[in-house]
Design an enzyme around this catalytic site. Structure first.
Site, PDB file in Angstrom:
ATOM      1  N   VAL A 160       0.840  -1.205   0.000  1.00 24.99           N
ATOM      2  CA  VAL A 160       0.000   0.000   0.000  1.00 24.99           C
ATOM      3  C   VAL A 160       0.872   1.252   0.000  1.00 24.99           C
ATOM      4  O   VAL A 160       1.731   1.412   0.876  1.00 24.99           O
ATOM      5  CB  VAL A 160      -0.924   0.029   1.244  1.00 24.99           C
ATOM      6  CG1 VAL A 160      -1.815   1.262   1.206  1.00 24.99           C
ATOM      7  CG2 VAL A 160      -1.778  -1.226   1.320  1.00 24.99           C
TER       8      VAL A 160
ATOM      9  N   ILE B 235       5.600   4.902   1.362  1.00 25.73           N
ATOM     10  CA  ILE B 235       5.058   5.546   2.581  1.00 25.73           C
ATOM     11  C   ILE B 235       4.791   4.466   3.632  1.00 25.73           C
ATOM     12  O   ILE B 235       4.062   3.516   3.352  1.00 25.73           O
ATOM     13  CB  ILE B 235       3.728   6.283   2.294  1.00 25.73           C
ATOM     14  CG1 ILE B 235       3.879   7.260   1.127  1.00 25.73           C
ATOM     15  CG2 ILE B 235       3.236   6.999   3.539  1.00 25.73           C
ATOM     16  CD1 ILE B 235       2.565   7.904   0.692  1.00 25.73           C
TER      17      ILE B 235
ATOM     18  N   GLU C  49       0.556  -1.271 -13.205  1.00 29.40           N
ATOM     19  CA  GLU C  49       0.480  -2.730 -13.045  1.00 29.40           C
ATOM     20  C   GLU C  49       0.763  -3.397 -14.385  1.00 29.40           C
ATOM     21  O   GLU C  49       0.656  -2.760 -15.440  1.00 29.40           O
ATOM     22  CB  GLU C  49      -0.928  -3.120 -12.584  1.00 29.40           C
ATOM     23  CG  GLU C  49      -1.313  -2.575 -11.221  1.00 29.40           C
ATOM     24  CD  GLU C  49      -0.364  -3.043 -10.139  1.00 29.40           C
ATOM     25  OE1 GLU C  49      -0.294  -4.246  -9.877  1.00 29.40           O
ATOM     26  OE2 GLU C  49       0.331  -2.188  -9.556  1.00 29.40           O
TER      27      GLU C  49
ATOM     28  N   ASP D 287      -6.924  -1.215  -8.399  1.00 31.40           N
ATOM     29  CA  ASP D 287      -5.702  -1.222  -7.579  1.00 31.40           C
ATOM     30  C   ASP D 287      -5.900  -0.382  -6.308  1.00 31.40           C
ATOM     31  O   ASP D 287      -5.530  -0.815  -5.207  1.00 31.40           O
ATOM     32  CB  ASP D 287      -4.526  -0.682  -8.414  1.00 31.40           C
ATOM     33  CG  ASP D 287      -3.248  -0.602  -7.616  1.00 31.40           C
ATOM     34  OD1 ASP D 287      -2.607  -1.655  -7.427  1.00 31.40           O
ATOM     35  OD2 ASP D 287      -2.887   0.502  -7.159  1.00 31.40           O
TER      36      ASP D 287
ATOM     37  N   LYS E 126      -5.943  -1.646  -2.273  1.00 35.53           N
ATOM     38  CA  LYS E 126      -5.189  -1.007  -1.182  1.00 35.53           C
ATOM     39  C   LYS E 126      -6.133  -0.519  -0.089  1.00 35.53           C
ATOM     40  O   LYS E 126      -5.827  -0.621   1.099  1.00 35.53           O
ATOM     41  CB  LYS E 126      -4.347   0.130  -1.743  1.00 35.53           C
ATOM     42  CG  LYS E 126      -3.232  -0.368  -2.671  1.00 35.53           C
ATOM     43  CD  LYS E 126      -2.654   0.752  -3.493  1.00 35.53           C
ATOM     44  CE  LYS E 126      -1.537   0.259  -4.402  1.00 35.53           C
ATOM     45  NZ  LYS E 126      -1.168   1.237  -5.432  1.00 35.53           N
TER      46      LYS E 126
HETATM   47  N1  HSE Z   1       0.426   0.389 -10.063  1.00 32.50           N
HETATM   48  C1  HSE Z   1       0.562   0.859  -8.734  1.00 32.50           C
HETATM   49  C2  HSE Z   1       0.343   2.358  -8.710  1.00 32.50           C
HETATM   50  C3  HSE Z   1       1.912   0.499  -8.214  1.00 32.50           C
HETATM   51  O1  HSE Z   1       0.382   2.969  -9.774  1.00 32.50           O
HETATM   52  O2  HSE Z   1       0.123   2.924  -7.652  1.00 32.50           O
HETATM   53  C4  HSE Z   1       2.088   0.691  -6.742  1.00 32.50           C
HETATM   54  O3  HSE Z   1       1.231  -0.139  -6.016  1.00 32.50           O
END
Ligand code: HSE
Length: 388
Positions: free
Chosen positions: A134, A138, A192, A203, A207
């Site tokens: 995540v 950070i 990704e 995505d 997270k």
């Molecule tokens: N594809 C993800 C993003 C990579 O662009 O945030 C990091 O998790």
């Protein structure tokens, strides 16, 4: 010097290669810090012959991740393969079953199977570490898990996808096309393997599901997170938003509405991922390029904000190494056993149905220029109890 900590790394894409580079660069300093060398003793990837920025000649090569995961030469299995199932899941399960701690950057895997994998790790007395899953570099997982443990958290929201933020920044500041900036984000290693997961909000939802589990103790199946991505945003929307005083950002948000308006734990949790118009001066509106930022609001601490690089090989490798260090000193094993973040479900918190979440929307209409057309539109909206 104590016994080395021996790593097996599966997946030598952008992040895996970055991790090898970072370990080569900082290995001696890290060994000094934790009083034991950190060695990569095995690697595995789809292609051995693919040209890479690092050489793996001196490291044992494995063709199968699940074989590396159980090899007696390794202490810790580092999973950087990606994907919610397949080779990544098989290998992580194999490693945990073999009594090895696992470090993973795989948000899709954790969003779907996190609770089961954490249960397996608990059962085996090992740790499952996932800081890199995540917000890239950070340290938000450690922050939620440990630094803010004294709080009943109320809100966790922010920019969790670097690729979308990079695209929106390029469109906003340079007037570039969506496809053009997406291609650049892919070339920089932000996106990704299948960039649809970035741009359709999946995505960020992965997270958010992980953050919600850690922050509120609630297991959220992915379909329960309403999500919209950025593919439908045109340059004209960005321009209109700007003229109205707003910047468009893809936000992932979790808000806890306390039960009966009290400060007690419990209540309804509202979740969503969507493009949102933020006033230009809001801190999150100022987050550019592939940076991420997360606001966490707790009852004791108030509002806190975390900012940094959310994607790319080095920030993600930085988070992987943080997990490895926690394992090298024994902290991860202890805190994983003690905190039991994934076990159980906070039954006092329910998910708020999307239909009950009032919201304001920006609406852009392309209509024929004829008398009464806007009256028709407002009538249709009024019929659905939507006010302009
Ligand atoms: N594809 C993800 C993003 C990579 O662009 O945030 C990091 O998790």
């Amino acid at each position: 010097m104590n016994r080395p900590l021996k790593l097996g790394i599966a997946g030598l894409g952008t992040v895996g290669t970055g991790l090898l580079q970072l370990l080569a660069e900082h290995g001696p300093r890290l060994a000094g810090n934790v009083s034991r060398p950190i060695e990569v003793v095995g690697v595995c990837a789809r292609s051995r012959s693919k040209p890479r920025a690092v050489t793996t000649d001196a490291i044992a090569w494995f063709d199968e991740a699940a074989r590396l995961a159980v090899d007696p030469s390794i202490d810790v299995f580092v999973e950087l393969i990606g994907g919610e199932g397949g080779a990544a899941k098989t290998a992580v399960e194999a490693a945990l079953n073999a009594g090895k701690s696992v470090v993973t950057a795989n948000k899709a895997l954790l969003a779907k199977h996190g609770a089961d994998l954490a249960g397996l790790a608990e059962q085996q007395g090992v740790a499952l570490q996932f800081e890199a899953a995540v917000a890239g570099g950070i340290p938000v997982i450690k922050t939620l898990r440990e630094a803010l443990a004294g709080n009943q958290l109320r809100r966790v929201y922010g920019i969790l996808n670097g690729t979308c933020n990079y695209i929106l920044t390029g469109m906003t500041e340079q007037g570039r096309s969506y496809t053009d900036v997406l291609a650049e984000a892919q070339a920089k290693g932000y996106a990704e393997a299948d960039p649809t997961l970035d741009v359709d909000g999946t995505d960020a939802a992965h997270k958010l599901a992980i953050l919600v589990q850690i922050a509120f103790g609630v297991a959220v199946p992915l379909p329960a997170i309403p999500r919209r991505g950025i593919a439908g945003i045109d340059l004209i929307d960005i321009r209109f938003a700007h003229e109205l005083g707003y910047t468009i950002k893809l936000l992932a948000e979790a808000f806890l509405d306390p039960a009966n308006g009290t400060d007690e734990a419990g209540g309804q949790l509202a979740l969503h991922v969507a493009p949102v118009m933020l006033k230009h001066a809001r801190p999150l509106a100022l987050v550019r390029d592939a940076y991420n930022a997360i606001t966490v609001v707790g009852d004791a601490v108030g509002t806190t904000l975390y900012y940094g690089r959310g994607a790319g090989p080095m920030p993600t490798a930085s988070a992987v190494i943080a997990d490895v260090i926690d394992l090298a000193v024994g902290h991860a094993q202890l805190s994983f056993r003690t905190l039991r973040l994934w076990s159980g479900h906070n039954r006092d918190i329910t998910l708020r149905p999307q239909a009950t979440m009032p919201s304001r929307f920006y609406l852009r209409l392309m209509v024929q220029d004829r008398p009464g057309v806007l009256a028709d539109v407002t009538r249709a909206l009024a019929n659905h109890r939507i006010s302009i």
